[in-house]
Design a protein around this motif. Structure first.
Motif, short mmCIF file in Angstrom:
data_model
loop_
_atom_site.label_atom_id
_atom_site.label_comp_id
_atom_site.label_asym_id
_atom_site.label_seq_id
_atom_site.Cartn_x
_atom_site.Cartn_y
_atom_site.Cartn_z
N LEU A 156 62.12 7.59 74.50
CA LEU A 156 60.94 7.52 75.35
C LEU A 156 61.33 7.77 76.79
O LEU A 156 62.27 7.17 77.30
N SER A 157 60.57 8.65 77.47
CA SER A 157 60.93 8.96 78.85
C SER A 157 59.71 9.43 79.65
O SER A 157 58.84 10.12 79.10
N PRO A 158 59.69 9.09 80.95
CA PRO A 158 58.66 9.66 81.83
C PRO A 158 59.07 11.02 82.38
O PRO A 158 58.31 11.64 83.12
N GLU A 159 60.29 11.45 82.05
CA GLU A 159 60.78 12.78 82.45
C GLU A 159 60.51 13.76 81.32
O GLU A 159 60.80 13.48 80.16
N LEU A 160 59.99 14.92 81.67
CA LEU A 160 59.53 15.85 80.63
C LEU A 160 60.65 16.49 79.84
O LEU A 160 60.65 16.47 78.62
N GLY A 161 61.61 17.08 80.50
CA GLY A 161 62.61 17.84 79.77
C GLY A 161 61.98 19.08 79.16
O GLY A 161 61.11 19.73 79.76
N ASP A 162 62.38 19.39 77.93
CA ASP A 162 61.88 20.58 77.24
C ASP A 162 60.59 20.22 76.50
O ASP A 162 60.61 19.47 75.52
N PRO A 163 59.42 20.75 76.93
CA PRO A 163 58.16 20.38 76.25
C PRO A 163 58.13 20.79 74.78
O PRO A 163 57.41 20.17 73.99
N ALA A 164 58.88 21.80 74.40
CA ALA A 164 58.87 22.26 73.02
C ALA A 164 59.56 21.27 72.08
O ALA A 164 59.47 21.41 70.86
N LYS A 165 60.23 20.26 72.64
CA LYS A 165 60.92 19.27 71.82
C LYS A 165 60.18 17.92 71.78
O LYS A 165 60.67 16.96 71.18
N VAL A 166 59.01 17.84 72.40
CA VAL A 166 58.26 16.60 72.46
C VAL A 166 57.45 16.41 71.17
O VAL A 166 56.72 17.31 70.74
N ASP A 167 57.58 15.23 70.56
CA ASP A 167 56.86 14.93 69.33
C ASP A 167 55.49 14.29 69.58
O ASP A 167 54.54 14.55 68.85
N TYR A 168 55.40 13.43 70.60
CA TYR A 168 54.16 12.75 70.94
C TYR A 168 54.06 12.59 72.45
O TYR A 168 55.08 12.46 73.14
N ILE A 169 52.82 12.61 72.95
CA ILE A 169 52.58 12.36 74.36
C ILE A 169 51.75 11.10 74.49
O ILE A 169 50.67 10.99 73.90
N VAL A 170 52.26 10.14 75.25
CA VAL A 170 51.49 8.96 75.65
C VAL A 170 50.89 9.29 77.00
O VAL A 170 51.62 9.56 77.96
N TYR A 171 49.57 9.29 77.10
CA TYR A 171 48.91 9.98 78.21
C TYR A 171 47.90 9.10 78.96
O TYR A 171 47.15 8.33 78.36
N ALA A 172 47.91 9.23 80.27
CA ALA A 172 46.81 8.79 81.13
C ALA A 172 46.65 9.89 82.18
O ALA A 172 47.63 10.54 82.56
N PRO A 173 45.43 10.14 82.64
CA PRO A 173 45.21 11.25 83.57
C PRO A 173 46.16 11.22 84.76
O PRO A 173 46.30 10.20 85.44
N ASN A 174 46.81 12.35 84.99
CA ASN A 174 47.74 12.48 86.10
C ASN A 174 47.94 13.96 86.40
O ASN A 174 47.76 14.81 85.52
N PRO A 175 48.31 14.31 87.63
CA PRO A 175 48.40 15.73 88.00
C PRO A 175 49.60 16.46 87.41
O PRO A 175 49.68 17.69 87.49
#
Length: 312
Positions: A34-53
């Protein structure tokens, strides 16, 4: 397998949510990075999300199995054309408890006429200000989702007659349910207090306009902890000025924070609370997130999956 989970929310949320998410994943048996740093988006399995720029384009997240919102309302994301992944809104038990407390407290405040005695410390013995019994005071619950049903149950336990309204027909024990435009008019014409808990969609924007405010019994009360744009502000102010609406307790607004020069602040028949009715509670909401990830990995139906056509 270790899942990669991207925490995409305002940076100020990370210190609170990070530890609770880590704990919730461990309790659910989920191995996660789990991380607030994105890294490679193609390797992300799930996004925990709240509106942000930082996240407005979901196209690069080609492996993402679901976007899990921390907010109950999804109007800021549901129309994003780049969002092709399943979207789940937050239904948080802690937030539900908080909303029930807020709604019940303010309904009782207006029912009992508590302001008369709290504010009227002027030596006048107002013995004629006694309220009716709760069973003589119809309350409209506009919106019969998780929050609306929980608030309705609390009010019913106090013996208020609850007139429920939703866009689609529902059958809820102890609640007189109505739907559609004719149902809304029937509910408003009888409701001495109306609580607004609908999601914000194009079908509910400005729901409480001049015409519908005029349907309510003279001196009726509005309690809005749902969404600010559910009410036409100018129409509400006019109804308050004329006495058609006796008071409005408002927790949500079109612009937040509410501008200091807005008439709601100074109007004697308006109570402003600063969007405090029901925040997401990290300790309970993170367990909902973990359960949905567990379900997705087990090929089970997701909880609180958003219907893109309806907008919630």
């Amino acid at each position: 397998m270790t899942l990669r989970i991207y925490f995409s929310a305002p940076a100020a949320d990370w210190p609170e949510y990070g530890p609770h998410l880590t704990s919730a994943f461990a309790e659910a048996g989920i191995a996660a990075e789990l991380s607030p740093e994105l890294g490679d988006p193609a390797k992300v399995d799930y996004i925990v999300y709240a509106p942000n720029p930082d996240l407005t384009d979901f196209t690069p997240f080609t492996r993402c199995k679901a976007v899990l919102s921390l907010w109950a309302g999804v109007e800021r994301i549901v129309t994003d054309p780049t969002l092709t992944q399943p979207l789940c809104r937050m239904v948080d038990p802690g937030m539900t408890e908080s909303m029930v407390e807020y709604v019940t407290g303010h309904v009782l405040r207006h029912h009992l006429g508590m302001d008369t005695h709290i504010l009227g410390k002027d030596g006048v013995w107002r013995h004629d200000s006694k309220p009716p019994l709760a069973r003589e005071r119809p309350v409209a619950m506009l919106g019969l989702g998780q929050l609306g049903q929980a608030c309705a149950a609390s009010l019913r336990a106090l013996r208020f007659p609850v007139l429920g309204w939703s866009r689609t027909a529902k059958d809820i024990a102890g609640v007189e349910c109505h739907a559609g435009e004719s149902g809304l008019r029937a509910v408003l014409s009888r409701a001495q207090i109306a609580v607004l808990l609908m999601p914000l969609t194009e079908g509910t924007r400005d729901l409480m306009n001049a015409d519908r405010l005029a349907l309510m019994p003279k001196g009726a009360v509005i309690v809005n902890p749902g969404r600010g744009p559910l009410i036409d502000d100018a129409a509400l102010l006019a109804a308050l000025d004329s006495g058609q609406i006796g008071h409005a307790t408002l927790d949500v607004f079109r612009t937040e924070p509410l501008p200091p020069d807005h008439r709601f602040w100074s109007h004697p028949r308006v109570t402003v609370t600063p969007h405090i009715a029901a925040d997401t509670k990290a300790v309970t909401a993170t367990r909902v997130i973990a359960e949905n990830i567990r379900r997705a990995e087990a090929a089970e139906p997701l909880l609180h999956l958003v219907d893109r056509q309806r907008g919630y």
